[in-house]
Design an enzyme around this catalytic site. Structure first.
Site, PDB file in Angstrom:
ATOM      1  N   ARG A 193       0.886  -1.179   0.000  1.00 22.19           N
ATOM      2  CA  ARG A 193       0.000   0.000   0.000  1.00 22.19           C
ATOM      3  C   ARG A 193       0.914   1.217   0.000  1.00 22.19           C
ATOM      4  O   ARG A 193       1.718   1.390   0.919  1.00 22.19           O
ATOM      5  CB  ARG A 193      -0.914  -0.002   1.230  1.00 22.19           C
ATOM      6  CG  ARG A 193      -1.694   1.287   1.379  1.00 22.19           C
ATOM      7  CD  ARG A 193      -2.825   1.203   2.366  1.00 22.19           C
ATOM      8  NE  ARG A 193      -3.960   0.498   1.800  1.00 22.19           N
ATOM      9  CZ  ARG A 193      -5.221   0.627   2.231  1.00 22.19           C
ATOM     10  NH1 ARG A 193      -5.498   1.434   3.247  1.00 22.19           N
ATOM     11  NH2 ARG A 193      -6.201  -0.037   1.655  1.00 22.19           N
ATOM     12  N   HIS A 227      -7.129   1.142  -6.825  1.00 16.16           N
ATOM     13  CA  HIS A 227      -7.442   0.240  -5.706  1.00 16.16           C
ATOM     14  C   HIS A 227      -8.146  -1.002  -6.273  1.00 16.16           C
ATOM     15  O   HIS A 227      -9.329  -1.239  -6.039  1.00 16.16           O
ATOM     16  CB  HIS A 227      -8.336   0.981  -4.709  1.00 16.16           C
ATOM     17  CG  HIS A 227      -8.397   0.353  -3.356  1.00 16.16           C
ATOM     18  ND1 HIS A 227      -7.652  -0.742  -2.996  1.00 16.16           N
ATOM     19  CD2 HIS A 227      -9.138   0.673  -2.245  1.00 16.16           C
ATOM     20  CE1 HIS A 227      -7.917  -1.059  -1.729  1.00 16.16           C
ATOM     21  NE2 HIS A 227      -8.820  -0.218  -1.256  1.00 16.16           N
ATOM     22  N   GLN A 282     -10.205  -3.707  -4.185  1.00 12.50           N
ATOM     23  CA  GLN A 282     -11.495  -3.193  -3.713  1.00 12.50           C
ATOM     24  C   GLN A 282     -12.580  -3.424  -4.762  1.00 12.50           C
ATOM     25  O   GLN A 282     -13.657  -3.933  -4.469  1.00 12.50           O
ATOM     26  CB  GLN A 282     -11.356  -1.687  -3.425  1.00 12.50           C
ATOM     27  CG  GLN A 282     -12.653  -1.035  -2.986  1.00 12.50           C
ATOM     28  CD  GLN A 282     -13.067  -1.477  -1.593  1.00 12.50           C
ATOM     29  OE1 GLN A 282     -12.268  -1.439  -0.671  1.00 12.50           O
ATOM     30  NE2 GLN A 282     -14.303  -1.917  -1.439  1.00 12.50           N
ATOM     31  N   ASP A 321     -16.981   7.405  -1.778  1.00 11.63           N
ATOM     32  CA  ASP A 321     -15.703   7.225  -1.076  1.00 11.63           C
ATOM     33  C   ASP A 321     -15.459   8.533  -0.322  1.00 11.63           C
ATOM     34  O   ASP A 321     -16.148   9.540  -0.580  1.00 11.63           O
ATOM     35  CB  ASP A 321     -14.606   6.956  -2.135  1.00 11.63           C
ATOM     36  CG  ASP A 321     -13.217   6.702  -1.538  1.00 11.63           C
ATOM     37  OD1 ASP A 321     -13.104   6.526  -0.314  1.00 11.63           O
ATOM     38  OD2 ASP A 321     -12.238   6.694  -2.320  1.00 11.63           O
ATOM     39  N   CYS A 336     -16.450   1.954  -0.104  1.00  9.68           N
ATOM     40  CA  CYS A 336     -15.294   1.095   0.176  1.00  9.68           C
ATOM     41  C   CYS A 336     -14.937   1.100   1.657  1.00  9.68           C
ATOM     42  O   CYS A 336     -14.317   0.155   2.132  1.00  9.68           O
ATOM     43  CB  CYS A 336     -14.106   1.543  -0.665  1.00  9.68           C
ATOM     44  SG  CYS A 336     -13.724   3.299  -0.500  1.00  9.68           S
ATOM     45  N   ARG A 364     -14.115  -8.483   1.027  1.00 13.53           N
ATOM     46  CA  ARG A 364     -12.680  -8.257   0.813  1.00 13.53           C
ATOM     47  C   ARG A 364     -11.909  -9.533   1.168  1.00 13.53           C
ATOM     48  O   ARG A 364     -10.986  -9.925   0.464  1.00 13.53           O
ATOM     49  CB  ARG A 364     -12.165  -7.095   1.700  1.00 13.53           C
ATOM     50  CG  ARG A 364     -12.801  -5.727   1.461  1.00 13.53           C
ATOM     51  CD  ARG A 364     -12.484  -5.137   0.100  1.00 13.53           C
ATOM     52  NE  ARG A 364     -11.075  -5.125  -0.221  1.00 13.53           N
ATOM     53  CZ  ARG A 364     -10.209  -4.183   0.169  1.00 13.53           C
ATOM     54  NH1 ARG A 364     -10.605  -3.164   0.883  1.00 13.53           N
ATOM     55  NH2 ARG A 364      -8.929  -4.242  -0.201  1.00 13.53           N
TER      56      ARG A 364
END
Ligand code: CP
Ligand code: NVA
Length: 304
Positions: free
Chosen positions: A103, A130, A133, A221, A260, A288
């Site tokens: 990340r 991402h 996701q 988001d 998310c 996830r």
């Protein structure tokens, strides 16, 4: 030839569909209480420059559940914090671990790591993309709508990493993606143009409610992503009318709500919507875990 997952575009349409099916198999097996440990003796390395709850814990829990071990690192605890290059770090970690999740702030860091690693590398979020996701979101939508194509997602908010990855998905599957964002906060041009060049139905608007009447999903988001803390004040102002609230959801009568997470309640979404009957956010977060497992097995060449 080792594979990486830095972008949804690293996958073919068939591979995306396979990942969703594999994740369903893995989820069912776990729900049935069956132990499945094909990763005994394997180690996952995680290098995170930014905080994380879902991505970190789902990858770690998933890897442990499948019998492997995990090493979590932040730059401060490694020699990266003292100037060792990302290239050298990639070469060395490749000698110890079997697969890595990063990340990062800059997507370029991830690319440089991947180019020098001899193990599969997964993007656990960069400023640009991402992908994990969006793949797990596709699983959630498939569970609710019973299809992986022919639906419409309206993303209301910041045209950032999550929106960019939705657009990438539209380049691979027949999914209509509308991004409604303030002027100046549009998704990256190259990503939009690239998707359109492949026939994707991607539309960008500067009004919060454009095209939402027949949306299957309203997605949002945070307005201020990790690393943008200094822009907070101006962003709050620019995004104010892009809040997903009850009034906006009324204009999208059949739409589910997705996010998310983490959510900034009272900013991009109201309590009424995120806690409301159309919200999928907790299933979305759970998925996830199942998708990360499918991604790991896929990149390690293991059939679930
Ligand atoms: N959605 C997501 O990536 O959450 P985390 O930042 O908690 O990992
Ligand atoms: N756009 C957000 C996503 C968090 C999962 C961020 O980058 O902070």
């Amino acid at each position: 030839m080792k594979r990486n997952l830095l972008s949804v575009l690293d996958l073919t349409k068939e591979e995306i569909e396979r990942l969703v099916r594999d994740a369903i198999t893995l989820k069912k097996r776990q729900k049935a209480g069956l132990v499945y440990q094909p990763l005994r003796g394997k180690v996952l390395g995680m290098l995170f420059e930014k905080p994380s709850t879902r991505t970190r814990v789902s990858f770690e829990a998933g890897f442990y559940q499948m019998g492997g071990g995990v090493i979590f690192m932040s730059p401060r605890e490694t020699q990266l914090g003292r100037g060792e290059t990302i290239e050298d770090t990639a070469r060395v970690l490749s000698r110890y671990v079997d697969i890595a999740v990063l990340r990062v702030f800059s997507h370029e860091t991830l690319e440089r790591f991947a180019q020098n690693a001899t193990i599969p590398v997964i993007n656990g979020l960069s400023d640009l993309l991402h992908p994990c996701q969006i793949l797990s979101d596709l699983l959630t939508i498939y569970e609710k709508l019973g299809k992986m194509e022919g639906f419409k997602v309206v993303f209301v908010g910041d045209g950032n990493n999550v929106a960019n990855s939705w657009i990438n998905l539209a380049a691979r599957l027949n999914v209509e993606v509308v991004v409604n964002c303030p002027k100046g906060y549009e998704p990256l041009h190259e990503i939009v143009d690239g998707a359109r060049a492949q026939g994707a139905r991607v539309y960008i608007n500067n009004e919060p409610d454009a095209g939402i009447e027949d949306a299957d999903v309203i997605y949002t988001d945070v307005w201020c992503s990790m690393g943008q803390e200094e822009e907070k004040e101006e962003r709050l102002k620019a995004f104010r009318v892009f809040q997903v609230n009850e009034e906006l959801m009324e204009k999208a009568p059949k739409a589910y709500f997705m996010h998310c997470l983490p959510a900034h309640r009272g900013e991009e979404v109201t309590d009424g919507v995120i806690d409301g009957p159309r919200s999928l956010v907790w299933d979305e977060a759970e998925n996830r875990l199942h998708m990360q497992k499918a991604i790991i097995l896929f990149l390690l060449g293991i059939e679930p």
